[in-house]
Structures are given as C-alpha cells and as structure tokens.
Design an enzyme around this catalytic site. Structure first.
Site, PDB file in Angstrom:
ATOM      1  N   CYS A  43       1.078  -1.357  -0.066  1.00 52.28           N
ATOM      2  CA  CYS A  43       0.136   0.188   0.052  1.00 52.28           C
ATOM      3  C   CYS A  43       0.840   1.350  -0.274  1.00 52.28           C
ATOM      4  CB  CYS A  43      -1.213  -0.036   1.327  1.00 52.28           C
ATOM      5  SG  CYS A  43      -2.074   1.336   0.981  1.00 52.28           S
ATOM      6  N   CYS A  44       2.043   1.197   0.663  1.00 51.15           N
ATOM      7  CA  CYS A  44       3.194   2.816   0.592  1.00 51.15           C
ATOM      8  C   CYS A  44       3.574   2.456   0.107  1.00 51.15           C
ATOM      9  CB  CYS A  44       3.529   1.794   1.780  1.00 51.15           C
ATOM     10  SG  CYS A  44       3.561   2.729   3.703  1.00 51.15           S
ATOM     11  N   CYS A  71      -0.491   8.645   6.465  1.00 49.36           N
ATOM     12  CA  CYS A  71      -1.852   8.163   6.622  1.00 49.36           C
ATOM     13  C   CYS A  71      -2.807   8.698   7.371  1.00 49.36           C
ATOM     14  CB  CYS A  71      -2.133   7.398   5.645  1.00 49.36           C
ATOM     15  SG  CYS A  71      -1.350   7.743   4.344  1.00 49.36           S
ATOM     16  N   CYS A 120      -3.369   4.402   9.664  1.00 50.33           N
ATOM     17  CA  CYS A 120      -2.128   4.300  10.089  1.00 50.33           C
ATOM     18  C   CYS A 120      -1.209   5.123  11.039  1.00 50.33           C
ATOM     19  CB  CYS A 120      -0.551   3.670   8.920  1.00 50.33           C
ATOM     20  SG  CYS A 120      -1.414   2.830   8.049  1.00 50.33           S
ATOM     21  N   CYS A 149       8.737   2.682   4.863  1.00 49.36           N
ATOM     22  CA  CYS A 149       7.526   2.714   4.061  1.00 49.36           C
ATOM     23  C   CYS A 149       8.018   3.195   2.673  1.00 49.36           C
ATOM     24  CB  CYS A 149       6.577   4.561   4.468  1.00 49.36           C
ATOM     25  SG  CYS A 149       7.365   5.927   4.425  1.00 49.36           S
TER      26      CYS A 149
END
Length: 245
Positions: free
Chosen positions: A122-123, A205, A208, A233
C-alpha cells in the site's frame, strides 16, 4: 545504451555548505542546480519550517507533496492555508489509478492491517511510486528529516547521495530539536497541523497514524500494530537497503 547517473563528489558541496545558515544553504543549492532542486512536504511542522524559507524568500526550489488519498482532513487544511498565505504552488503527486484500484478491489480498503506485506505494498503504491515520478529529472531532494526522530538518523549526514533515486539529499534541519522547530513556527507565524498539539508527532495517512502517549517512542504513533523493525514506508530506503526512518 541508457545513461547511468554517477554519484557526484559531495565533498565540494559539503565544504561550500560549512558555516552557512539553513536558508543560505538552500540558496546555495538552488543556485548550483537551477530548476533542479525539489522539496517534498507532508505538511509536518518540520516541513512547514522549510516551506517558509522557500516561499518567503522565493527560492528556486519546487515544492511537491504525495497525496495518498488517505490523509487527515487537518493535513488538507494546512495545505490550503499554506497555499493561500504564501500564494504558493505546491504540486501534488498521486498513486497510479489502475494499480490502486486493483489493490483495493483485491484486498479491501484497509488491507494494510492484515499483513506487513499488504501495508508495504500500500505504501509503495500510494507513496513510493509517486515519489519516483516527483524526483525524476531533478538533482537535489530537500527533506525535513530530523535526527531526534529516530536512532537510525543519529549518524545521518546532512548532505548525502541517495543511490536508489540517483539524487543528492539535503536535510537542512537534521539537528534541530522539537522545541527549536516549534519556536521557529511560532516566531514566523507559519501555518501548522493542529494534530501536533494533540500528541501526533509524525503525521502520515489517517488509518496508520495515532497520537503518541507520554513515554512512548516517536515511532509508536505509526503502524503501531507492527513490529518496530518493520516500521518504514520505503521513501527513505537506499539501494543498499539501509533505512532512514
């Protein structure tokens, strides 16, 4: 044959930067690499200090941000306030739509909680790939990294060669304390994210990031469900796999 960008000899620039203030150092690099210096902002309190120098003194440094699509409303607000106050142009880079669509469709909107692999992917989609686009064709990348934030940064040089992105990185406030940053922001009336006043140290985000409790480590507010050794990340991972969290 594709040309390969060779790491420059940084000793010359390190010598030239010695004794300069943070603002003077930024001015020097902007003059040395006209049109090729970029600053990445997440609208953190550190980044807002650097943004102030760039915009107030109209430095030839382009400002960009990575809009992941999952940022806090407060982050968007400080982005807008900064734009309005300084009549600023801040370029936004976004994830590739089809890649993100496929990831969310296959794994769900909160897949990052399920595994470290999902979270890192996702990162990568939301941050690393857009960063690669933002840095492409530039010579110097200005960051708001501070040594106080992580043991991994205590020996980090202010000026370094990032082999992963083939770019010079400069960390002008690397050795500033949190109090120094806060004082600077107050003295110059710089817009900042109000989440900092509510215990949020590192603001990424929304799903997170959480506030840090008294006595907790700085990184406790990011990806708190993961082992501490996994908390990166990918934005500051070098080609040799060293990490500057």
């Amino acid at each position: 044959m594709e040309s390969v960008k060779i790491s420059p000899n940084l000793q010359h620039f390190q010598t030239q930067l010695q004794g300069l203030s943070e603002l003077e150092a930024l001015q020097f690099l902007a003059a040395q690499f006209p049109g090729k210096v970029v600053f990445s902002t997440s609208f953190s309190i550190e980044d807002q200090a650097i943004t102030y120098w760039i915009l107030k003194h109209q430095l030839d440094i382009k400002i960009f941000t990575l809009d992941t699509g999952r940022l806090f409303p407060e982050t968007y607000s400080v982005w807008e306030r900064t734009k309005e106050k300084y009549n600023a142009q801040i370029t936004a880079y976004y994830p590739e739509a089809n890649t993100l669509q496929n990831f969310v469709t296959q794994n769900g909107p909160n897949a990052f909680y399920a595994s470290v692999e999902n979270r890192k992917l996702c990162c990568f989609i939301r941050k690393v790939e857009p960063l690669q686009k933002a840095l492409l064709g530039n010579a110097v990348w200005i960051t708001g990294l501070r040594a106080e934030h992580s043991p991994d940064r205590k020996d980090l040089p202010m000026l370094e060669w990032d082999s992963s992105h083939a770019i010079i990185k400069f960390h002008p406030i690397l050795h500033w304390t949190t109090e120094t940053v806060k004082t600077f922001i107050q003295q110059h009336d710089v817009p900042y994210n109000p989440l900092h006043d509510r215990g949020f140290v590192s603001i990424g985000c929304a799903p997170c990031t959480r506030a840090v409790q008294p006595g907790e480590d700085f990184r406790a507010g990011r990806w708190w469900w993961e082992d501490a050794t996994k908390k990166e990340c990918g934005l500051h991972v070098h080609a040799d796999n060293t990490v500057h969290r």
